[in-house]
Design an enzyme around this catalytic site. Structure first.
Site, PDB file in Angstrom:
ATOM      1  N   GLY A  46     -13.981  -2.698  41.081  1.00  0.00           N
ATOM      2  CA  GLY A  46     -15.062  -3.160  41.889  1.00  0.00           C
ATOM      3  C   GLY A  46     -16.396  -3.899  41.186  1.00  0.00           C
ATOM      4  N   GLN A  51     -23.320  -8.168  38.123  1.00  0.00           N
ATOM      5  CA  GLN A  51     -22.494  -8.160  36.669  1.00  0.00           C
ATOM      6  C   GLN A  51     -21.935  -9.954  36.755  1.00  0.00           C
ATOM      7  OE1 GLN A  51     -19.695  -5.096  38.320  1.00  0.00           O
ATOM      8  NE2 GLN A  51     -18.991  -5.201  35.936  1.00  0.00           N
ATOM      9  N   CYS A  91     -15.517   0.496  33.080  1.00  0.00           N
ATOM     10  CA  CYS A  91     -16.251  -0.856  34.147  1.00  0.00           C
ATOM     11  C   CYS A  91     -16.189  -2.281  33.026  1.00  0.00           C
ATOM     12  CB  CYS A  91     -18.691  -0.195  33.561  1.00  0.00           C
ATOM     13  SG  CYS A  91     -19.186  -1.519  34.413  1.00  0.00           S
ATOM     14  N   LEU A  92     -16.204  -2.548  33.877  1.00  0.00           N
ATOM     15  CA  LEU A  92     -16.306  -4.543  33.282  1.00  0.00           C
ATOM     16  C   LEU A  92     -16.800  -4.977  32.817  1.00  0.00           C
ATOM     17  CD1 LEU A  92     -13.999  -5.711  36.481  1.00  0.00           C
ATOM     18  CD2 LEU A  92     -12.934  -4.902  34.970  1.00  0.00           C
ATOM     19  N   HIS A 133     -21.252   3.829  42.228  1.00  0.00           N
ATOM     20  CA  HIS A 133     -20.790   2.869  40.140  1.00  0.00           C
ATOM     21  C   HIS A 133     -21.604   1.370  40.740  1.00  0.00           C
ATOM     22  CE1 HIS A 133     -18.655   1.752  36.744  1.00  0.00           C
ATOM     23  NE2 HIS A 133     -19.346   0.305  37.294  1.00  0.00           N
ATOM     24  N   GLU A 134     -21.746   0.568  41.578  1.00  0.00           N
ATOM     25  CA  GLU A 134     -21.436   0.268  42.645  1.00  0.00           C
ATOM     26  C   GLU A 134     -22.913  -0.656  42.772  1.00  0.00           C
ATOM     27  OE1 GLU A 134     -19.412  -2.486  41.161  1.00  0.00           O
ATOM     28  OE2 GLU A 134     -17.473  -1.138  41.115  1.00  0.00           O
ATOM     29  N   HIS A 137     -25.498  -0.820  40.060  1.00  0.00           N
ATOM     30  CA  HIS A 137     -24.973  -1.351  39.056  1.00  0.00           C
ATOM     31  C   HIS A 137     -26.508  -2.392  39.499  1.00  0.00           C
ATOM     32  CE1 HIS A 137     -22.303  -1.679  36.621  1.00  0.00           C
ATOM     33  NE2 HIS A 137     -21.267  -1.957  36.818  1.00  0.00           N
TER      34      HIS A 137
HETATM   35  O1  GNR Z   1     -12.888  -1.175  37.627  1.00  0.00           O
HETATM   36  C1  GNR Z   1     -13.494  -0.135  37.426  1.00  0.00           C
HETATM   37  N1  GNR Z   1     -13.149   0.546  36.972  1.00  0.00           N
HETATM   38  C2  GNR Z   1     -13.445   1.840  38.168  1.00  0.00           C
HETATM   39  C3  GNR Z   1     -13.538   2.983  37.812  1.00  0.00           C
HETATM   40  C4  GNR Z   1     -13.566   3.979  37.700  1.00  0.00           C
HETATM   41  C5  GNR Z   1     -15.054   4.560  38.212  1.00  0.00           C
HETATM   42  C6  GNR Z   1     -15.927   3.480  38.133  1.00  0.00           C
HETATM   43  C7  GNR Z   1     -15.010   1.899  38.314  1.00  0.00           C
HETATM   44  S1  GNR Z   1     -15.452   0.658  38.692  1.00  0.00           S
HETATM   45  C8  GNR Z   1     -14.594  -0.029  37.438  1.00  0.00           C
HETATM   46  C9  GNR Z   1     -15.385  -1.547  38.373  1.00  0.00           C
HETATM   47  C10 GNR Z   1     -16.539  -1.834  37.453  1.00  0.00           C
HETATM   48  O2  GNR Z   1     -17.271  -2.249  36.485  1.00  0.00           O
HETATM   49  N2  GNR Z   1     -17.225  -2.372  38.659  1.00  0.00           N
HETATM   50  O3  GNR Z   1     -18.491  -2.357  38.414  1.00  0.00           O
HETATM   51 NI    NI Z   2     -19.523  -0.826  36.626  1.00  0.00          NI
END
Ligand code: GNR
Ligand code: NI
Length: 167
Positions: A46, A51, A91-92, A133-134, A137
């Site tokens: 995601g 980001q 998270c990236l 999660h997104e 952000h």
């Molecule tokens: O790549 C991602 N893996 C992930 C694994 C478990 C829960 C959420 C994520 S999101 C993350 C990519 C990211 O940072 N999205 O904002």
């Molecule tokens: Ni993230």
């Protein structure tokens, strides 16, 4: 199409609250394309516009194994949540850190797709977690905000050190 640079925690720009998209036009479609390219390349499941330092409510997600099931959410809003679910999240913007966070197991989300068409989706488990999660952000939140102060401090130190060494 272009790869975009992903901001790293604790960059203060990750705290900006994204604004709703008024119209899904060419500019938004180009943004979506860049975000998808950046997510696949990373690789991640995601990516939120926040980001890549774009304060617009746009998310891309692909939780499929073959990486051919891109989902685009413009102006996503969760209308229902139920159950409790946790996975080790990454998270990236927080590379190398994986911690479990408590989320809703099932969410109903309303959004528009890359053509501006409204849709509603009921998501569970990993997809539900990723949507939460997104959207966090977009609201200036990062998953480490849910961890203890001690863990947050350790993560901040670790990433600041990495960034110093990378210069
Ligand atoms: O790549 C991602 N893996 C992930 C694994 C478990 C829960 C959420 C994520 S999101 C993350 C990519 C990211 O940072 N999205 O904002
Ligand atoms: Ni993230």
């Amino acid at each position: 199409m272009a790869l975009r640079e992903i901001l790293r925690y604790p960059d203060p720009r990750l705290r900006k609250k994204a604004l709703p998209v008024a119209r899904v036009d060419k500019e938004i479609q180009d943004l979506v394309r860049d975000m998808a390219e950046t997510m696949y390349k990373a690789p991640g499941i995601g990516l939120a516009a926040t980001q890549i330092d774009v304060a617009k409510r746009v998310i891309v997600i692909d939780v499929s194994a073959d990486r051919k099931d891109l989902r685009v959410f413009v102006n996503p809003v969760i209308s229902e949540r139920s159950g409790v679910f946790g996975v080790e999240e990454g998270c990236l913007s927080v590379p190398g850190v994986f911690e479990e966070v408590e989320r809703a197991q099932k969410v109903t989300v309303r959004a528009q797709d890359q053509h501006g068409t409204p849709f509603e989706l009921v998501a569970e488990d990993l997809l539900a977690v990723c949507i939460q999660h997104e959207i966090d952000h977009l609201d200036g939140k990062v998953f480490v905000d849910y961890l203890s102060r001690l863990k947050q401090q350790r993560i901040r130190k670790k990433l600041e050190k990495q960034q110093r060494l990378a210069m």
